[in-house]
Design a protein around this motif. Structure first.
Motif, PDB file in Angstrom:
ATOM      1  N   LEU A   1       0.820  -1.212   0.000  1.00 39.43           N
ATOM      2  CA  LEU A   1       0.000   0.000   0.000  1.00 39.43           C
ATOM      3  C   LEU A   1       0.856   1.265   0.000  1.00 39.43           C
ATOM      4  CD1 LEU A   1      -2.685  -1.203   2.552  1.00 39.43           C
ATOM      5  CD2 LEU A   1      -3.136  -0.547   0.176  1.00 39.43           C
ATOM      6  N   ARG A   2       2.124   1.138   0.380  1.00 42.76           N
ATOM      7  CA  ARG A   2       3.038   2.292   0.303  1.00 42.76           C
ATOM      8  C   ARG A   2       3.279   2.690  -1.153  1.00 42.76           C
ATOM      9  NH1 ARG A   2       8.045   2.313   1.528  1.00 42.76           N
ATOM     10  NH2 ARG A   2       8.052   4.482   2.219  1.00 42.76           N
ATOM     11  N   TRP A   3       3.215   1.709  -2.066  1.00 41.50           N
ATOM     12  CA  TRP A   3       3.448   1.992  -3.481  1.00 41.50           C
ATOM     13  C   TRP A   3       2.158   2.348  -4.195  1.00 41.50           C
ATOM     14  CZ3 TRP A   3       5.782  -3.558  -4.088  1.00 41.50           C
ATOM     15  CH2 TRP A   3       6.873  -3.684  -3.225  1.00 41.50           C
ATOM     16  N   SER A   4       1.141   1.513  -3.965  1.00 38.84           N
ATOM     17  CA  SER A   4      -0.134   1.670  -4.663  1.00 38.84           C
ATOM     18  C   SER A   4      -1.215   0.882  -3.925  1.00 38.84           C
ATOM     19  CB  SER A   4      -0.006   1.159  -6.110  1.00 38.84           C
ATOM     20  OG  SER A   4      -1.271   1.045  -6.727  1.00 38.84           O
ATOM     21  N   SER A   5      -2.450   1.323  -4.074  1.00 38.51           N
ATOM     22  CA  SER A   5      -3.574   0.619  -3.460  1.00 38.51           C
ATOM     23  C   SER A   5      -4.081  -0.526  -4.336  1.00 38.51           C
ATOM     24  CB  SER A   5      -4.738   1.595  -3.209  1.00 38.51           C
ATOM     25  OG  SER A   5      -4.368   2.602  -2.297  1.00 38.51           O
ATOM     26  N   LEU A   6      -3.593  -0.608  -5.570  1.00 38.31           N
ATOM     27  CA  LEU A   6      -4.134  -1.569  -6.518  1.00 38.31           C
ATOM     28  C   LEU A   6      -3.894  -3.013  -6.096  1.00 38.31           C
ATOM     29  CD1 LEU A   6      -5.601  -1.969  -9.177  1.00 38.31           C
ATOM     30  CD2 LEU A   6      -3.386  -1.856 -10.359  1.00 38.31           C
ATOM     31  N   GLY A   7      -2.682  -3.321  -5.617  1.00 38.23           N
ATOM     32  CA  GLY A   7      -2.363  -4.700  -5.241  1.00 38.23           C
ATOM     33  C   GLY A   7      -3.263  -5.224  -4.138  1.00 38.23           C
ATOM     34  N   ALA A   8      -3.419  -4.448  -3.059  1.00 37.82           N
ATOM     35  CA  ALA A   8      -4.283  -4.868  -1.954  1.00 37.82           C
ATOM     36  C   ALA A   8      -5.730  -4.976  -2.402  1.00 37.82           C
ATOM     37  CB  ALA A   8      -4.162  -3.891  -0.785  1.00 37.82           C
ATOM     38  N   ALA A   9      -6.145  -4.093  -3.331  1.00 38.23           N
ATOM     39  CA  ALA A   9      -7.520  -4.137  -3.829  1.00 38.23           C
ATOM     40  C   ALA A   9      -7.778  -5.418  -4.616  1.00 38.23           C
ATOM     41  CB  ALA A   9      -7.799  -2.909  -4.704  1.00 38.23           C
ATOM     42  N   VAL A  10      -6.848  -5.768  -5.499  1.00 36.66           N
ATOM     43  CA  VAL A  10      -7.011  -6.991  -6.299  1.00 36.66           C
ATOM     44  C   VAL A  10      -7.015  -8.222  -5.394  1.00 36.66           C
ATOM     45  CG1 VAL A  10      -5.947  -8.463  -8.055  1.00 36.66           C
ATOM     46  CG2 VAL A  10      -5.998  -5.980  -8.368  1.00 36.66           C
ATOM     47  N   LEU A  11      -6.062  -8.275  -4.458  1.00 38.49           N
ATOM     48  CA  LEU A  11      -6.011  -9.397  -3.516  1.00 38.49           C
ATOM     49  C   LEU A  11      -7.286  -9.454  -2.688  1.00 38.49           C
ATOM     50  CD1 LEU A  11      -4.436 -11.714  -2.170  1.00 38.49           C
ATOM     51  CD2 LEU A  11      -3.436 -10.015  -0.622  1.00 38.49           C
ATOM     52  N   GLY A  12      -7.772  -8.295  -2.247  1.00 41.01           N
ATOM     53  CA  GLY A  12      -8.984  -8.247  -1.448  1.00 41.01           C
ATOM     54  C   GLY A  12     -10.194  -8.773  -2.198  1.00 41.01           C
ATOM     55  N   VAL A  13     -10.309  -8.412  -3.484  1.00 46.88           N
ATOM     56  CA  VAL A  13     -11.425  -8.903  -4.300  1.00 46.88           C
ATOM     57  C   VAL A  13     -11.366 -10.420  -4.420  1.00 46.88           C
ATOM     58  CG1 VAL A  13     -12.380  -8.964  -6.634  1.00 46.88           C
ATOM     59  CG2 VAL A  13     -11.740  -6.781  -5.612  1.00 46.88           C
ATOM     60  N   LEU A  14     -10.180 -10.965  -4.695  1.00 43.90           N
ATOM     61  CA  LEU A  14     -10.027 -12.406  -4.859  1.00 43.90           C
ATOM     62  C   LEU A  14     -10.360 -13.152  -3.566  1.00 43.90           C
ATOM     63  CD1 LEU A  14      -6.700 -12.495  -6.925  1.00 43.90           C
ATOM     64  CD2 LEU A  14      -9.028 -12.878  -7.768  1.00 43.90           C
ATOM     65  N   VAL A  15      -9.817 -12.678  -2.447  1.00 46.97           N
ATOM     66  CA  VAL A  15     -10.043 -13.352  -1.167  1.00 46.97           C
ATOM     67  C   VAL A  15     -11.504 -13.235  -0.749  1.00 46.97           C
ATOM     68  CG1 VAL A  15      -9.425 -13.404   1.282  1.00 46.97           C
ATOM     69  CG2 VAL A  15      -7.660 -13.019  -0.429  1.00 46.97           C
ATOM     70  N   THR A  16     -12.105 -12.072  -0.955  1.00 47.66           N
ATOM     71  CA  THR A  16     -13.521 -11.897  -0.615  1.00 47.66           C
ATOM     72  C   THR A  16     -14.400 -12.822  -1.443  1.00 47.66           C
ATOM     73  OG1 THR A  16     -13.143  -9.571  -0.043  1.00 47.66           O
ATOM     74  CG2 THR A  16     -15.416 -10.247  -0.462  1.00 47.66           C
ATOM     75  N   ALA A  17     -14.083 -12.949  -2.738  1.00 43.47           N
ATOM     76  CA  ALA A  17     -14.871 -13.833  -3.606  1.00 43.47           C
ATOM     77  C   ALA A  17     -14.793 -15.280  -3.129  1.00 43.47           C
ATOM     78  CB  ALA A  17     -14.368 -13.725  -5.047  1.00 43.47           C
ATOM     79  N   VAL A  18     -13.583 -15.737  -2.792  1.00 45.18           N
ATOM     80  CA  VAL A  18     -13.426 -17.098  -2.279  1.00 45.18           C
ATOM     81  C   VAL A  18     -14.140 -17.233  -0.936  1.00 45.18           C
ATOM     82  CG1 VAL A  18     -11.784 -18.862  -1.520  1.00 45.18           C
ATOM     83  CG2 VAL A  18     -11.244 -17.434  -3.497  1.00 45.18           C
ATOM     84  N   GLY A  19     -14.065 -16.184  -0.122  1.00 53.04           N
ATOM     85  CA  GLY A  19     -14.731 -16.202   1.177  1.00 53.04           C
ATOM     86  C   GLY A  19     -16.238 -16.312   1.056  1.00 53.04           C
ATOM     87  N   ILE A  20     -16.813 -15.635   0.064  1.00 44.31           N
ATOM     88  CA  ILE A  20     -18.260 -15.715  -0.153  1.00 44.31           C
ATOM     89  C   ILE A  20     -18.657 -17.119  -0.605  1.00 44.31           C
ATOM     90  CG2 ILE A  20     -20.158 -14.890  -1.605  1.00 44.31           C
ATOM     91  CD1 ILE A  20     -18.797 -12.138  -1.559  1.00 44.31           C
ATOM     92  N   VAL A  21     -17.835 -17.702  -1.490  1.00 47.25           N
ATOM     93  CA  VAL A  21     -18.075 -19.092  -1.901  1.00 47.25           C
ATOM     94  C   VAL A  21     -17.991 -20.004  -0.681  1.00 47.25           C
ATOM     95  CG1 VAL A  21     -17.179 -21.037  -3.251  1.00 47.25           C
ATOM     96  CG2 VAL A  21     -17.243 -18.741  -4.249  1.00 47.25           C
ATOM     97  N   GLY A  22     -17.040 -19.714   0.213  1.00 53.44           N
ATOM     98  CA  GLY A  22     -16.887 -20.522   1.419  1.00 53.44           C
ATOM     99  C   GLY A  22     -18.072 -20.436   2.354  1.00 53.44           C
ATOM    100  N   ILE A  23     -18.761 -19.295   2.345  1.00 53.42           N
ATOM    101  CA  ILE A  23     -19.979 -19.162   3.157  1.00 53.42           C
ATOM    102  C   ILE A  23     -21.132 -19.936   2.526  1.00 53.42           C
ATOM    103  CG2 ILE A  23     -21.735 -17.545   3.978  1.00 53.42           C
ATOM    104  CD1 ILE A  23     -19.528 -15.440   4.230  1.00 53.42           C
ATOM    105  N   ALA A  24     -21.255 -19.821   1.213  1.00 54.39           N
ATOM    106  CA  ALA A  24     -22.381 -20.442   0.521  1.00 54.39           C
ATOM    107  C   ALA A  24     -22.194 -21.938   0.286  1.00 54.39           C
ATOM    108  CB  ALA A  24     -22.601 -19.736  -0.825  1.00 54.39           C
ATOM    109  N   GLN A  25     -20.968 -22.347  -0.056  1.00 48.58           N
ATOM    110  CA  GLN A  25     -20.691 -23.748  -0.374  1.00 48.58           C
ATOM    111  C   GLN A  25     -19.393 -24.203   0.306  1.00 48.58           C
ATOM    112  OE1 GLN A  25     -22.712 -25.737  -2.016  1.00 48.58           O
ATOM    113  NE2 GLN A  25     -24.191 -24.152  -2.602  1.00 48.58           N
ATOM    114  N   PRO A  26     -19.370 -24.263   1.621  1.00 52.99           N
ATOM    115  CA  PRO A  26     -18.129 -24.613   2.315  1.00 52.99           C
ATOM    116  C   PRO A  26     -17.643 -26.023   2.036  1.00 52.99           C
ATOM    117  CG  PRO A  26     -19.978 -24.594   3.840  1.00 52.99           C
ATOM    118  CD  PRO A  26     -20.481 -24.014   2.554  1.00 52.99           C
ATOM    119  N   SER A  27     -18.563 -26.963   1.845  1.00 53.64           N
ATOM    120  CA  SER A  27     -18.161 -28.347   1.612  1.00 53.64           C
ATOM    121  C   SER A  27     -17.436 -28.498   0.285  1.00 53.64           C
ATOM    122  CB  SER A  27     -19.377 -29.272   1.654  1.00 53.64           C
ATOM    123  OG  SER A  27     -20.330 -28.886   0.673  1.00 53.64           O
ATOM    124  N   GLN A  28     -17.885 -27.780  -0.730  1.00 52.48           N
ATOM    125  CA  GLN A  28     -17.228 -27.848  -2.022  1.00 52.48           C
ATOM    126  C   GLN A  28     -15.828 -27.253  -1.963  1.00 52.48           C
ATOM    127  OE1 GLN A  28     -19.563 -26.282  -5.210  1.00 52.48           O
ATOM    128  NE2 GLN A  28     -21.350 -27.578  -4.788  1.00 52.48           N
TER     129      GLN A  28
END
Length: 279
Positions: free
Chosen positions: A205-232
């Motif tokens: 984040l010292r260089w740019s906010s883009l990296g944390a934003a992209v990582l955050g989107v990916l992790v959040t998406a996987v996290g939402i899948v984990g809430i809806a379909q944890p067994s899969q």
């Protein structure tokens, strides 16, 4: 001075209320997943967990006013997390958790978060984001800085979360599920290394906010899948590590993985807003 006080008040209040909502809603979702009923999720529990995630993201966004609040919250997270992971025989966390009641969702949420290292991951994101916001340059980042932030954040962040989850699953199995005393060295080392790597991802984040934003989107998406379909999601990890599967089974249905993603997204947005304010 007013901005500093407001940032501390918002960070502490939003964090406390956010965890109460997330742990209460997450307990219901986790129970449904454990009973095989994840396909019929409680709307109230989902709304409560979602509100908790938004409140915790709001705590991170307080850095737009001042980084002091998130730095303080992060330091507390790390202190409690390190004490519970490095000194598993310490009665402080279990006794504090039991104070909410034997079947309390808040007590179990606290116990789970500190035993698996989720609290350490959240703490390092809070702390490093605050420090990065303090030292970030005001000028707009160039293309090279943005590209470097994305590469480092995704590689270090993904590997860090993976290692922390494997180690956290091992620690949780030893201390909570099997109730075996003593330090689970391998699990603790993996949690700590994973925490450092996630901290490195947040430091981009010292260089740019883009990296944390992209990582955050990916992790959040996987996290939402984990809430809806944890067994899969858990079935995908079975060939990787038993400990990782354990962590996924417990950390995804209750929204903890989504929490890490939301904090990264809020860190990126808050840092961006602060840097633009100071231009």
């Amino acid at each position: 001075m007013v901005r500093i006080v407001l940032s501390v008040v918002i960070a502490f209040a939003a964090t406390a209320l956010g965890y109460v909502a997330l742990w209460n809603g997450g307990a219901v979702l986790l129970r449904a997943a454990s009973d095989g009923g994840a396909t019929d999720l409680s709307l109230v529990a989902l709304l409560m967990a979602g509100a908790g995630l938004m409140l915790l993201a709001t705590a991170m966004l307080s850095l737009a006013l001042s980084p002091v609040g998130v730095i303080t919250v992060g330091a507390i997270h790390l202190t409690v997390g390190l004490l519970s992971v490095l000194i598993p025989s310490s009665p402080f966390i279990p006794l504090f958790a039991q104070g909410f009641g034997a079947d309390s969702a808040i007590g179990y949420g606290l116990l789970f978060s500190v035993s698996t290292g989720i609290g350490l991951l959240a703490g390092i994101i809070f702390l490093v984001t605050g420090l990065a916001a303090l030292t970030r340059r005001a000028q707009k980042p160039g293309a090279l800085a943005r590209a470097a932030s994305v590469i480092v954040a995704i590689v270090a962040g993904a590997m860090g979360i993976l290692l922390a989850f494997i180690g956290g699953g091992s620690v949780h199995t030893t201390l909570i599920l099997e109730a075996r005393p003593g330090l689970e060295v391998t699990g603790v080392v993996l949690v700590l290394v994973g925490t450092i790597l996630v901290g490195l991802a947040a430091l981009t984040l010292r260089w740019s906010s883009l990296g944390a934003a992209v990582l955050g989107v990916l992790v959040t998406a996987v996290g939402i899948v984990g809430i809806a379909q944890p067994s899969q999601l858990a079935s995908i990890t079975q060939g990787v590590s038993r400990e990782l599967t354990v962590a996924i089974q417990f950390a995804c249905p209750n929204g903890n993985l989504a929490l890490i993603g939301m904090l990264l997204l809020a860190a990126a947005l808050g840092t961006l807003l602060r840097s633009r304010r100071w231009r």
